[in-house]
Design a protein around this motif. Structure first.
Motif, PDB file in Angstrom:
ATOM      1  N   ALA A 158       0.908  -1.158   0.131  1.00 39.29           N
ATOM      2  CA  ALA A 158      -0.188  -0.261   0.079  1.00 39.29           C
ATOM      3  C   ALA A 158       0.933   1.336  -0.205  1.00 39.29           C
ATOM      4  O   ALA A 158       2.107   1.306   0.456  1.00 39.29           O
ATOM      5  N   LEU A 159       0.241   2.161  -0.815  1.00 39.64           N
ATOM      6  CA  LEU A 159       1.068   3.649  -0.682  1.00 39.64           C
ATOM      7  C   LEU A 159       0.555   4.522   0.428  1.00 39.64           C
ATOM      8  O   LEU A 159      -0.520   4.584   0.625  1.00 39.64           O
ATOM      9  N   VAL A 160       1.724   5.168   1.140  1.00 43.70           N
ATOM     10  CA  VAL A 160       1.698   5.799   2.133  1.00 43.70           C
ATOM     11  C   VAL A 160       2.339   7.267   2.096  1.00 43.70           C
ATOM     12  O   VAL A 160       3.433   7.457   1.537  1.00 43.70           O
ATOM     13  N   ALA A 161       1.490   8.451   2.025  1.00 45.08           N
ATOM     14  CA  ALA A 161       2.159   9.561   1.717  1.00 45.08           C
ATOM     15  C   ALA A 161       2.395  10.165   3.275  1.00 45.08           C
ATOM     16  O   ALA A 161       1.738  10.318   4.211  1.00 45.08           O
ATOM     17  N   VAL A 162       3.691  10.580   3.112  1.00 46.88           N
ATOM     18  CA  VAL A 162       4.380  11.323   4.294  1.00 46.88           C
ATOM     19  C   VAL A 162       5.011  12.591   4.197  1.00 46.88           C
ATOM     20  O   VAL A 162       5.599  12.716   2.982  1.00 46.88           O
ATOM     21  N   PRO A 163       5.347  13.431   5.082  1.00 44.76           N
ATOM     22  CA  PRO A 163       6.142  14.613   4.660  1.00 44.76           C
ATOM     23  C   PRO A 163       7.559  14.279   4.452  1.00 44.76           C
ATOM     24  O   PRO A 163       8.120  13.157   4.952  1.00 44.76           O
ATOM     25  N   ASN A 164       8.398  15.119   3.912  1.00 48.17           N
ATOM     26  CA  ASN A 164       9.804  14.825   3.548  1.00 48.17           C
ATOM     27  C   ASN A 164      10.812  15.552   4.254  1.00 48.17           C
ATOM     28  O   ASN A 164      11.841  15.214   4.363  1.00 48.17           O
ATOM     29  N   ASP A 165      10.221  16.334   5.213  1.00 50.57           N
ATOM     30  CA  ASP A 165      11.382  17.029   6.167  1.00 50.57           C
ATOM     31  C   ASP A 165      11.775  16.010   7.327  1.00 50.57           C
ATOM     32  O   ASP A 165      10.467  15.495   7.866  1.00 50.57           O
ATOM     33  N   VAL A 166      12.737  16.480   8.113  1.00 44.08           N
ATOM     34  CA  VAL A 166      13.018  15.408   9.036  1.00 44.08           C
ATOM     35  C   VAL A 166      11.936  15.391  10.079  1.00 44.08           C
ATOM     36  O   VAL A 166      11.591  14.460  10.840  1.00 44.08           O
ATOM     37  N   THR A 167      11.506  16.669  10.563  1.00 39.36           N
ATOM     38  CA  THR A 167      10.818  16.863  12.006  1.00 39.36           C
ATOM     39  C   THR A 167       9.409  16.142  11.523  1.00 39.36           C
ATOM     40  O   THR A 167       8.940  15.274  12.181  1.00 39.36           O
ATOM     41  N   LEU A 181       2.392  -0.623  12.223  1.00 41.77           N
ATOM     42  CA  LEU A 181       2.543  -0.852  10.882  1.00 41.77           C
ATOM     43  C   LEU A 181       3.729  -0.992  10.467  1.00 41.77           C
ATOM     44  O   LEU A 181       3.955  -1.633   9.459  1.00 41.77           O
ATOM     45  N   ILE A 182       4.677  -0.487  11.302  1.00 46.64           N
ATOM     46  CA  ILE A 182       6.093  -0.587  11.142  1.00 46.64           C
ATOM     47  C   ILE A 182       6.703  -0.625  12.248  1.00 46.64           C
ATOM     48  O   ILE A 182       6.170  -0.242  13.339  1.00 46.64           O
ATOM     49  N   THR A 183       8.031  -1.032  12.593  1.00 48.19           N
ATOM     50  CA  THR A 183       8.983  -0.892  13.360  1.00 48.19           C
ATOM     51  C   THR A 183      10.048  -0.186  13.289  1.00 48.19           C
ATOM     52  O   THR A 183      10.671  -0.468  12.137  1.00 48.19           O
ATOM     53  N   LEU A 184      10.390   0.796  14.197  1.00 50.80           N
ATOM     54  CA  LEU A 184      11.739   1.569  13.867  1.00 50.80           C
ATOM     55  C   LEU A 184      12.876   1.284  14.612  1.00 50.80           C
ATOM     56  O   LEU A 184      12.653   0.670  15.689  1.00 50.80           O
ATOM     57  N   THR A 194      12.832   7.059   6.779  1.00 45.61           N
ATOM     58  CA  THR A 194      12.392   5.691   6.303  1.00 45.61           C
ATOM     59  C   THR A 194      13.639   4.829   6.308  1.00 45.61           C
ATOM     60  O   THR A 194      12.942   3.466   6.121  1.00 45.61           O
ATOM     61  N   ASN A 195      14.789   5.372   6.410  1.00 41.96           N
ATOM     62  CA  ASN A 195      15.963   4.278   6.659  1.00 41.96           C
ATOM     63  C   ASN A 195      15.945   3.556   7.826  1.00 41.96           C
ATOM     64  O   ASN A 195      16.547   2.816   8.101  1.00 41.96           O
ATOM     65  N   ASP A 196      15.096   4.036   8.831  1.00 40.88           N
ATOM     66  CA  ASP A 196      15.213   3.682  10.143  1.00 40.88           C
ATOM     67  C   ASP A 196      14.263   2.504  10.462  1.00 40.88           C
ATOM     68  O   ASP A 196      14.127   2.047  11.457  1.00 40.88           O
ATOM     69  N   ILE A 197      13.338   2.048   9.174  1.00 37.96           N
ATOM     70  CA  ILE A 197      12.359   1.169   9.561  1.00 37.96           C
ATOM     71  C   ILE A 197      13.155  -0.205   9.395  1.00 37.96           C
ATOM     72  O   ILE A 197      13.930  -0.704   8.594  1.00 37.96           O
ATOM     73  N   VAL A 198      12.904  -0.970  10.475  1.00 31.80           N
ATOM     74  CA  VAL A 198      13.338  -2.315  10.464  1.00 31.80           C
ATOM     75  C   VAL A 198      12.519  -3.425  10.318  1.00 31.80           C
ATOM     76  O   VAL A 198      12.771  -4.577   9.995  1.00 31.80           O
ATOM     77  N   GLU A 199      11.247  -3.050  10.377  1.00 32.45           N
ATOM     78  CA  GLU A 199      10.005  -4.098  10.004  1.00 32.45           C
ATOM     79  C   GLU A 199       9.156  -3.483   9.384  1.00 32.45           C
ATOM     80  O   GLU A 199       8.721  -2.356   9.915  1.00 32.45           O
ATOM     81  N   ASN A 200       8.544  -3.967   8.443  1.00 30.98           N
ATOM     82  CA  ASN A 200       7.459  -3.551   7.668  1.00 30.98           C
ATOM     83  C   ASN A 200       6.682  -4.775   7.052  1.00 30.98           C
ATOM     84  O   ASN A 200       6.760  -5.053   5.800  1.00 30.98           O
ATOM     85  N   ASN A 203       4.735  -4.070   3.565  1.00 33.58           N
ATOM     86  CA  ASN A 203       5.805  -3.870   2.826  1.00 33.58           C
ATOM     87  C   ASN A 203       5.130  -2.388   2.258  1.00 33.58           C
ATOM     88  O   ASN A 203       5.205  -2.022   0.931  1.00 33.58           O
ATOM     89  N   LEU A 204       4.899  -1.329   3.293  1.00 31.11           N
ATOM     90  CA  LEU A 204       4.356  -0.160   2.647  1.00 31.11           C
ATOM     91  C   LEU A 204       5.363   0.588   2.037  1.00 31.11           C
ATOM     92  O   LEU A 204       6.677   0.479   1.970  1.00 31.11           O
ATOM     93  N   GLN A 205       4.777   1.180   0.701  1.00 30.05           N
ATOM     94  CA  GLN A 205       5.652   2.204  -0.024  1.00 30.05           C
ATOM     95  C   GLN A 205       5.576   3.455   0.330  1.00 30.05           C
ATOM     96  O   GLN A 205       4.446   3.907   0.448  1.00 30.05           O
TER      97      GLN A 205
END
Length: 300
Positions: A158-167, A181-184, A194-200, A203-205
């Motif tokens: 599934a597609l998930v829209a999120v902001p692209n700034d760090v905060t 939905l995910i584990t960080l 998104t690089n800190d996602i360790v479990e997904n 398979n969210l995009q």
């Protein structure tokens, strides 16, 4: 001769009685004279009256604020402060720089528009001496349904829209993690990407765009994580529309609460303390809850 002497003596006695009678009348008239009594009483009453206190001088408190919701919230306490002799003057700003420089330079006494991470970064980059004195509200991140109506219905990929700034991206990811939905990675907290996602497991995009543009993708993604102020602008209600929302006790909500800010040294200014007390009242809590439908929430 005896007759003449007796006549003279009688005449003298008569004249003495008339003189005494004249003196008694004059004394009575002086004792009962109304004008003298009135004048004396007025003087006595004037001396006994307590002095009238002069009205306290009105203090002006100048506040720089964003129009929504900050200036609207401030408007709710103007009359309360006026009753305490404080004239609250609110100037609206649409940028995030001048409200801080104006307080630093003394053109404004207070500002109300920012959270602690932005304040700390501004001080570091500009050499300013601004401090937060109280948290009033936060604008929660919410997950909103788009092509998929609920979190349980999300399909693999599934597609998930999120902001692209760090905060804001970190807040979105933490909210997704809080909802399973995910584990960080441990310890990433509000620096997560998104690089800190360790479990997904699903398979969210992730579609990463500017925070203000996330709400424009609702017809293209399954769900979207939108900041409260942008959700408000887009016509969403966190209370009615969001399928998940930040908890007020969460790390993100506590960190990104909007603050009353002053220049260092003015934290104990009586007018500032009165403003904080008025804003952290049950009346303001009720106003925020009733007005912003969950897109703005009290945090006091």
């Amino acid at each position: 001769m005896k007759k003449i002497f007796a006549l003279i003596l009688a005449l003298a006695l008569a004249l003495g009685l008339v003189a005494c009678g004249g003196n008694n009348t004059t004394a009575d008239e002086q004792t009962n004279e109304p004008a003298a009594a009135t004048e004396d009483n007025t003087t006595a009453e004037t001396e006994d009256e307590a002095p009238v206190d002069e009205p306290a001088e009105t203090v002006t408190l100048k506040v720089a604020a964003s129009p929504v919701p900050h200036a609207e919230i401030l408007a709710q306490v103007k009359d309360v402060l006026a009753a305490e002799g404080i004239d609250l003057v609110v100037t609206e700003y649409t940028d995030y720089v001048v409200p801080n420089t104006a307080v630093e330079e003394g053109d404004e006494d207070v500002n109300y528009f920012q959270h602690a991470p932005y304040l700390n970064q501004f001080n570091e980059e500009n050499g300013t001496h601004l401090v937060g004195v109280a948290a009033i509200h936060y604008e929660p991140f919410g997950i909103y349904p788009c092509l998929t109506a609920s979190l349980d219905e999300l399909k693999d990929g599934a597609l998930v829209a999120v902001p692209n700034d760090v905060t804001n991206e970190a807040r979105a990811l933490l909210l997704l993690a809080d909802n399973g939905l995910i584990t960080l990675a441990d310890g990433v907290g509000l620096n997560a990407t998104t690089n800190d996602i360790v479990e997904n497991p699903k398979n969210l995009q992730f579609i990463e765009v500017e925070a203000a543009a996330v709400a424009n993708l609702t017809s293209e993604v399954d769900i979207a994580a939108i900041n409260g102020n942008y959700a408000l602008d887009a016509g969403f209600s966190s209370a009615a529309d969001a399928i998940a929302i930040e908890d007020p006790n969460s790390e993100a909500a506590q960190t990104y609460a909007n603050l009353i800010v002053v220049k260092e040294g003015n934290e104990e200014n009586p007018a500032v303390l009165a403003l904080v007390e008025a804003l952290q009242s049950e009346e303001v809590r009720q106003y925020i809850n009733d007005t912003y439908e969950g897109n703005v929430l009290p945090i006091f």
